[in-house]
Design a protein around this motif. Structure first.
Motif, PDB file in Angstrom:
ATOM      1  N   ASP A 206       0.832  -1.203   0.000  1.00 34.52           N
ATOM      2  CA  ASP A 206       0.000   0.000   0.000  1.00 34.52           C
ATOM      3  C   ASP A 206       0.868   1.254   0.000  1.00 34.52           C
ATOM      4  O   ASP A 206       1.917   1.295   0.649  1.00 34.52           O
ATOM      5  N   GLY A 237      -3.421   0.988  -7.133  1.00 36.17           N
ATOM      6  CA  GLY A 237      -3.894  -0.348  -7.458  1.00 36.17           C
ATOM      7  C   GLY A 237      -4.711  -0.384  -8.732  1.00 36.17           C
ATOM      8  O   GLY A 237      -4.655  -1.355  -9.492  1.00 36.17           O
ATOM      9  N   ARG A 238      -5.481   0.684  -8.992  1.00 30.98           N
ATOM     10  CA  ARG A 238      -6.315   0.701 -10.198  1.00 30.98           C
ATOM     11  C   ARG A 238      -5.476   0.718 -11.471  1.00 30.98           C
ATOM     12  O   ARG A 238      -5.963   0.356 -12.551  1.00 30.98           O
ATOM     13  N   GLY A 241      -2.778  -3.011 -10.570  1.00 33.26           N
ATOM     14  CA  GLY A 241      -3.387  -4.286 -10.198  1.00 33.26           C
ATOM     15  C   GLY A 241      -3.678  -5.176 -11.390  1.00 33.26           C
ATOM     16  O   GLY A 241      -3.360  -6.374 -11.392  1.00 33.26           O
ATOM     17  N   GLY A 255      -7.302  -6.957   1.833  1.00 31.73           N
ATOM     18  CA  GLY A 255      -7.899  -5.630   1.709  1.00 31.73           C
ATOM     19  C   GLY A 255      -9.412  -5.715   1.771  1.00 31.73           C
ATOM     20  O   GLY A 255      -9.988  -6.593   2.420  1.00 31.73           O
ATOM     21  N   SER A 256     -10.068  -4.810   1.062  1.00 33.43           N
ATOM     22  CA  SER A 256     -11.521  -4.700   1.148  1.00 33.43           C
ATOM     23  C   SER A 256     -12.222  -5.801   0.363  1.00 33.43           C
ATOM     24  O   SER A 256     -11.683  -6.346  -0.612  1.00 33.43           O
ATOM     25  N   THR A 259     -12.796  -4.750  -3.430  1.00 33.28           N
ATOM     26  CA  THR A 259     -11.625  -4.944  -4.284  1.00 33.28           C
ATOM     27  C   THR A 259     -11.322  -6.420  -4.466  1.00 33.28           C
ATOM     28  O   THR A 259     -10.938  -6.868  -5.556  1.00 33.28           O
ATOM     29  N   VAL A 262     -13.275  -7.918  -7.288  1.00 32.46           N
ATOM     30  CA  VAL A 262     -12.735  -7.547  -8.602  1.00 32.46           C
ATOM     31  C   VAL A 262     -11.539  -8.428  -8.943  1.00 32.46           C
ATOM     32  O   VAL A 262     -11.416  -8.951 -10.064  1.00 32.46           O
ATOM     33  N   ILE A 263     -10.643  -8.606  -7.969  1.00 34.46           N
ATOM     34  CA  ILE A 263      -9.458  -9.437  -8.192  1.00 34.46           C
ATOM     35  C   ILE A 263      -9.856 -10.879  -8.485  1.00 34.46           C
ATOM     36  O   ILE A 263      -9.301 -11.537  -9.387  1.00 34.46           O
TER      37      ILE A 263
END
Length: 540
Positions: A206, A237-238, A241, A255-256, A259, A262-263
């Motif tokens: 981060d 990250g956007r 990533g 993390g959240s 997110t 999405v991963i």
């Protein structure tokens, strides 16, 4: 630390800023040469950098070079080359490097803790958890490498004639995306078993806590790991990533939940695996037979360690009628006695939140609850007199489902108290919502508490402890159920996730086809009879 400041209206005892003449502020943490030595490990050709700040003061600590998508590609090419040689390195040599890292971390723990405090704003006693956890992880995987990675024998279909072995082959290059809340341990603890299994790592820490992660990478090199084996990139990250997932053979993310989803979708598109430790709204149950003082002490750590910025910290507390009033009195008393402070010295019970964004979230959750009728039993306000992002440890009573903090993760020093009448009700309320990361149960009856733990839909449950029992027991898996994630760190699962299993079977004498002129039908009858016989003999 200076002497405590006078008690404030909220009842919280506080420690003021450290005396500059006595504060053990390490010069290296701010020295530009020290920072450059760390940031040189970032793969970057952009010529761009962004500052990183200390939550204690809001002032910059240094500048972090930024990586482009081309730099990500470079990092993966370097890691891939290093991984090919590393995979051929004997386990004994990998273990020696891991044990050297263990000792190096213990030798350098003051430096690690200082830097973690500067970057994250946490109290020193909470920063100590980070080198402790990484050392435990390094030692565990070094000592159990053969147990987890050596070829293992399995039962063959024809006893005595079918020999089966299962090999554990490394995935290749693992992408690790780590969070800010535990910047040293979360930077390293997931990557160490990946290295032990013969993989390389490309890591994006981060942006708020890059220096702590880079110190970890420096220590890896000093312990004897090849430099190119662990690559670091820096940037949003956007932007980075997606390119990381496109080049990774496996992805590890903490993390959240948003997110993480999405991963997971991006990894699914490439048919690669991933492990995700995500959000939580963790419950603690104080049963009718709990030792009240022990439960109150544990609740303080459960709710306010690292200012509540811990994935496994507690934000919901369910307390039995029989002990509710006594417990709440002791919990509030202990919370109001906590010392808040900034600096590198021992003595503070809680430090700062990481950022203005985190402070804004905590403030909004408490104000929303109070505005809708919740009562503040302790804390409930920001403390700019101590630092820009300090917020008092806060206990709320009367939180209802229409309040934001009822179901949404606050990720700050805020906990809501709820009274319960029977344990079935408490379990149902603890399981309510979408998360399932960690839980805690306090009871004098360990057997009964363990039975209740089986009913809690969380990946870890601690009995008569906040979170440390599972967090520090590296031989046991750790991770979330439901919306709190998938996959596990620690234990056998924590290293096997970075391997491909390969079954190798050697067949002797007989073949799996008709022999000596036998018809297909006769072969089928013979195999059927064999299956019946194996079942009667209770064979697998």
């Amino acid at each position: 630390m200076s002497d405590p400041a006078p008690e404030h209206a909220s009842g919280l005892a506080t420690a003021g800023p450290a005396d500059p003449e006595h504060d053990r502020t390490a010069s290296y943490a701010l020295d530009p040469g020290y920072v450059r030595a760390l940031t040189d490990r970032v793969v970057s050709t952009t010529g761009e950098s962004v500052p990183t700040y200390s939550p204690f003061t809001g002032q910059p600590l240094g500048a972090i070079p930024q990586s482009s998508t081309a730099d990500v590609e470079t990092a993966y090419r370097r890691a891939q080359r290093a991984q090919e040689a590393w995979a051929a390195t004997p386990l004994e040599d990998r273990s020696r490097a891991m044990l050297a890292l263990h000792d190096l971390i213990l030798d350098r723990q003051d430096e690690i803790i200082d830097l973690v405090c500067w970057e994250s704003g946490k109290a020193r006693k909470h920063a100590f958890d980070e080198p402790l956890h990484v050392a435990l992880t390094a030692r565990y995987y070094a000592r159990t490498a053969h147990e987890h990675l050596d070829p293992s024998r399995k039962a063959g279909v024809v006893p005595g004639l079918t020999r089966v072995e299962v090999n554990r082959e490394p995935k290749g290059v693992v992408g690790v995306i780590s969070p800010w809340n535990y910047p040293f341990t979360m930077a390293l603890c997931d990557g160490l078993p990946a290295l032990m299994a013969g993989n390389a790592v490309v890591h994006k820490p981060d942006a708020q806590t890059m220096l702590s992660a880079l110190l970890g990478v420096q220590l890896l090199e000093e312990a004897g790991f090849p430099r190119d084996l662990w690559q670091v990139v820096a940037g949003p990250g956007r932007e980075l990533g997606g390119p990381m997932i496109e080049r990774s053979d496996y992805v590890c993310f903490t993390g959240s939940t948003a997110t993480g989803k999405v991963i997971a979708r991006q990894c699914a598109d490439r048919l690669i695996g991933c492990s995700l430790e995500l959000g939580g709204k963790n419950p603690i149950l104080v049963l009718r037979d709990a030792a009240v003082d022990r439960a109150a002490e544990g609740a303080v750590r459960a709710a306010f360690s690292n200012a509540g910025q811990l994935c496994v910290s507690m934000e919901r507390m369910f307390v039995a009628d029989q002990v509710y009033d006594r417990f709440v009195a002791r919990f509030v008393e202990r919370t109001k006695a906590m010392r808040l402070g900034s600096g590198l010295e021992w003595g503070s019970d809680m430090g700062s939140l990481i950022s203005k964004a985190q402070l804004d979230t905590v403030t909004a959750h408490v104000e929303d609850a109070v505005g809708k009728g919740a009562r503040v039993l302790a804390g409930g306000r920001a403390r700019p007199d101590l630092g820009p992002y300090f917020y008092e440890p806060t206990i709320l009573e009367g939180v209802t489902p229409d309040m934001t903090c009822f179901g949404d993760e606050t990720f700050g020093p805020v906990i809501a108290l709820y009274r319960f009448h029977d344990e079935a009700e408490a379990v149902a309320r603890a399981n309510a919502g979408e998360y399932g990361l960690n839980a805690s149960i306090y009871s004098r009856d360990g057997k009964r508490a363990r039975a209740i733990a089986r009913q809690i839909r969380c990946g870890t449950v601690n009995i008569n402890e906040a979170f440390g029992a599972t967090f520090a027991s590296i031989d046991s898996p750790m991770g979330g159920m439901r919306q709190s994630g998938m996959g596990r760190r620690q234990g056998a699962e924590g290293i096997h996730r970075y391997t491909e299993s390969q079954s190798v079977a050697t067949q002797r004498v007989v073949r799996f086809a008709p022999m000596l002129g036998m018809s297909d039908q006769a072969y089928a009858r013979m195999m059927t009879a064999n299956l019946r016989l194996m079942n009667k003999l209770r064979r697998k």
